[in-house]
Design a protein around this motif. Structure first.
Motif: not given
Ligand code: HEC
Ligand code: HEC
Length: 215
Positions: A87, A91, A150, A165, A172-173, A207
């Protein structure tokens, strides 16, 4: 002399004629079709994995050996989920995710190299870095366990569609979470944005401390 050239030409033409039927078998499969092909054909997957390992030598300058980055602003690719990596390739290719250097890098790769690198990195182990600030990481764990788990799973390893993650690089994060929150065109995602909208800078720091130290 003329005879010899004719002979060579004839041989060349014959080679072309022999080669053509294969080429005429149809256009090359697109990225997603080829990926599905590799997922259902272990021999092809193995061949592409080896291609990916060669490609990774170029990427190692920034993403580290075996995808364990040594620069905190450059993401690990080790242990990343294949569907997520695919993906991100899409992008970077269509401009939904902006990072000029990576956009150029992806443009320069053919489909087999892209799929190969995905298979290679997904199979590498992430090197664990313990937290240097336990109280901050504990606060991060509380936030993580209320929401992020979740989709990213209790262990932060994601799933077929969601990014791993756990153990990701801290700078980066931080940048990535801030970008989702800001909702600028550098990196937007309709699923992530609502989940980070209400985070304060301190929440993000907590976080980052927790997620980067997850094994
Ligand atoms: C409802 C589902 C969902 C929840 C809840 C969620 N995420 Fe995500 N997260 C995703 C998805 C889907 C992606 C991929 C998005 C993209 O393609 O940019 C992602 C991407 C990320 C990435 C980027 C990873 C990378 O390698 O670049 C980070 C960091 C991340 N999430 C952190 C978090 C954190 C911290 C939380 C809680 C505060 C959280 N996410 C909550 C679905 C979720
Ligand atoms: C000059 C340094 C550099 C090189 C070389 C490089 N990258 Fe990157 N790459 C980056 C940076 C920096 C990012 C983070 C971009 C951002 O902030 O969104 C990135 C992001 C990525 C991502 C997204 C990761 C994620 O968690 O979302 C993938 C996939 C990727 N690179 C693959 C590759 C591959 C494959 C190669 C080799 C063919 C490569 N990169 C070479 C610097 C580099």
């Amino acid at each position: 002399m003329v005879q010899r050239i004719r002979g060579v030409l004839a041989a060349a033409l014959m080679a072309v004629a022999v080669w053509q039927p294969a080429a005429a078998a149809g256009p090359k499969p697109d990225l997603d079709t080829r990926f599905k092909e590799a997922m259902s054909n272990p021999q092809l997957a193995d061949q592409l994995y080896k291609t990916g390992r060669k490609v990774a030598a170029v990427c190692a300058n920034c993403h580290g050996e075996g995808g364990n980055s040594t620069k905190s602003s450059v993401p690990n690719l080790a242990g990343q989920n294949p569907a997520y990596l695919m993906e991100q390739i899409r992008q970077f290719s269509d401009g939904r995710r902006r990072y000029e250097f990576m956009e150029g890098m992806i443009r320069a790769m053919n489909n087999d190299e892209k799929i190969g690198m995905v298979l290679f990195y997904a199979a590498q182990e992430v090197v664990h870095k313990p937290s240097s600030n336990k109280p901050l990481a504990d606060r991060g764990a509380d936030i993580f366990n209320k929401n992020c788990f979740r989709c990213h799973g209790n262990a932060g390893r994601g799933s077929d569609q969601v990014a791993r993650i756990a153990g990701q690089q801290d700078e980066y994060l931080r940048t990535t979470l801030q970008r989702y929150r800001a909702g600028t065109n550098v990196r937007v995602n309709s699923i992530m944005t609502p989940n980070v909208k209400l985070l304060s800078d301190q929440d993000i720091e907590a976080l980052v401390a927790y997620v980067s130290s997850m094994p």
